[in-house]
Design a protein around this motif. Sequence first.
Motif, PDB file in Angstrom:
ATOM      1  N   MET A  82       0.831  -1.200   0.000  1.00  0.00           N
ATOM      2  CA  MET A  82       0.000   0.000   0.000  1.00  0.00           C
ATOM      3  C   MET A  82       0.871   1.258   0.000  1.00  0.00           C
ATOM      4  O   MET A  82       0.588   2.218  -0.720  1.00  0.00           O
ATOM      5  CB  MET A  82      -0.937   0.010   1.209  1.00  0.00           C
ATOM      6  CG  MET A  82      -1.972  -1.085   1.182  1.00  0.00           C
ATOM      7  SD  MET A  82      -3.199  -0.807  -0.070  1.00  0.00           S
ATOM      8  CE  MET A  82      -4.237   0.332   0.787  1.00  0.00           C
ATOM      9  N   LEU A  83       1.917   1.255   0.806  1.00  0.00           N
ATOM     10  CA  LEU A  83       2.829   2.403   0.838  1.00  0.00           C
ATOM     11  C   LEU A  83       3.534   2.584  -0.504  1.00  0.00           C
ATOM     12  O   LEU A  83       3.718   3.717  -0.969  1.00  0.00           O
ATOM     13  CB  LEU A  83       3.847   2.234   1.955  1.00  0.00           C
ATOM     14  CG  LEU A  83       3.305   2.381   3.377  1.00  0.00           C
ATOM     15  CD1 LEU A  83       4.392   2.047   4.391  1.00  0.00           C
ATOM     16  CD2 LEU A  83       2.784   3.781   3.605  1.00  0.00           C
ATOM     17  N   LEU A  85       2.363   1.677  -3.404  1.00  0.00           N
ATOM     18  CA  LEU A  85       1.347   2.174  -4.329  1.00  0.00           C
ATOM     19  C   LEU A  85       1.133   3.671  -4.147  1.00  0.00           C
ATOM     20  O   LEU A  85       1.095   4.425  -5.123  1.00  0.00           O
ATOM     21  CB  LEU A  85       0.036   1.422  -4.125  1.00  0.00           C
ATOM     22  CG  LEU A  85      -1.134   1.871  -4.992  1.00  0.00           C
ATOM     23  CD1 LEU A  85      -0.856   1.548  -6.454  1.00  0.00           C
ATOM     24  CD2 LEU A  85      -2.411   1.224  -4.531  1.00  0.00           C
ATOM     25  N   VAL A  86       1.016   4.124  -2.914  1.00  0.00           N
ATOM     26  CA  VAL A  86       0.816   5.553  -2.646  1.00  0.00           C
ATOM     27  C   VAL A  86       2.032   6.353  -3.102  1.00  0.00           C
ATOM     28  O   VAL A  86       1.896   7.412  -3.734  1.00  0.00           O
ATOM     29  CB  VAL A  86       0.517   5.781  -1.149  1.00  0.00           C
ATOM     30  CG1 VAL A  86       0.577   7.247  -0.795  1.00  0.00           C
ATOM     31  CG2 VAL A  86      -0.848   5.214  -0.799  1.00  0.00           C
ATOM     32  N   ALA A  87       3.234   5.847  -2.821  1.00  0.00           N
ATOM     33  CA  ALA A  87       4.450   6.546  -3.247  1.00  0.00           C
ATOM     34  C   ALA A  87       4.524   6.612  -4.768  1.00  0.00           C
ATOM     35  O   ALA A  87       4.919   7.638  -5.341  1.00  0.00           O
ATOM     36  CB  ALA A  87       5.680   5.854  -2.678  1.00  0.00           C
ATOM     37  N   MET A  89       1.964   6.606  -6.842  1.00  0.00           N
ATOM     38  CA  MET A  89       0.958   7.561  -7.316  1.00  0.00           C
ATOM     39  C   MET A  89       1.422   9.001  -7.102  1.00  0.00           C
ATOM     40  O   MET A  89       1.210   9.860  -7.957  1.00  0.00           O
ATOM     41  CB  MET A  89      -0.369   7.302  -6.614  1.00  0.00           C
ATOM     42  CG  MET A  89      -1.013   6.002  -7.047  1.00  0.00           C
ATOM     43  SD  MET A  89      -2.504   5.593  -6.134  1.00  0.00           S
ATOM     44  CE  MET A  89      -3.608   6.891  -6.664  1.00  0.00           C
ATOM     45  N   VAL A  90       2.065   9.258  -5.979  1.00  0.00           N
ATOM     46  CA  VAL A  90       2.597  10.603  -5.722  1.00  0.00           C
ATOM     47  C   VAL A  90       3.694  10.930  -6.734  1.00  0.00           C
ATOM     48  O   VAL A  90       3.762  12.048  -7.259  1.00  0.00           O
ATOM     49  CB  VAL A  90       3.121  10.710  -4.271  1.00  0.00           C
ATOM     50  CG1 VAL A  90       3.948  11.959  -4.068  1.00  0.00           C
ATOM     51  CG2 VAL A  90       1.951  10.679  -3.298  1.00  0.00           C
ATOM     52  N   TYR A  93       2.103  11.743 -10.056  1.00  0.00           N
ATOM     53  CA  TYR A  93       1.482  13.065  -9.991  1.00  0.00           C
ATOM     54  C   TYR A  93       2.537  14.167 -10.097  1.00  0.00           C
ATOM     55  O   TYR A  93       2.362  15.134 -10.845  1.00  0.00           O
ATOM     56  CB  TYR A  93       0.695  13.215  -8.685  1.00  0.00           C
ATOM     57  CG  TYR A  93       0.139  14.590  -8.479  1.00  0.00           C
ATOM     58  CD1 TYR A  93      -0.985  15.018  -9.173  1.00  0.00           C
ATOM     59  CD2 TYR A  93       0.746  15.476  -7.595  1.00  0.00           C
ATOM     60  CE1 TYR A  93      -1.494  16.281  -8.995  1.00  0.00           C
ATOM     61  CE2 TYR A  93       0.246  16.752  -7.411  1.00  0.00           C
ATOM     62  CZ  TYR A  93      -0.873  17.150  -8.117  1.00  0.00           C
ATOM     63  OH  TYR A  93      -1.363  18.420  -7.940  1.00  0.00           O
TER      64      TYR A  93
END
Length: 135
Positions: A82-83, A85-87, A89-90, A93
């Motif tokens: 999950m971390l 994936l979030v990293a 996505m950031v 972006y």
Amino acid sequence: MNTDDLNFAYRVRHALNEKLDDLPASTTDRLAAARKAAMARKKAHVPVRVTQAELAGAGTHAAGFFSSPFSWLGRMRVAVPMLILVAGMVGVYQYEEQQRIAELAELDAAVLSDELPLSAYLDHGFNAYLENREQ
């Protein structure tokens, strides 16, 4: 095993774990011996998820996050992807924002270096002139 049996087993386990520290040593020794005997009679094809430390230390129960040595690893198997994936996505972006900023800067530089005044770009007739000129 149906869901009622599983729920009953979980409730019994929870009740025993709550009062485990209050049990006398003789009772925990008998429980450990009964567990070893049950494990000896266990069918060979059924897997067991019990560590040696749990067998040996029946009276030393540590409740909570670190109740078994590898419980935090199970939680990390979910948290780490999950971390990541979030990293990711950031990162995507941020990359897209940098690309957009670079495109805007290139457009601004082209407009400012052109010989036409800025008011020409605001004139509706100028847009018609550009369309006719391209044809």
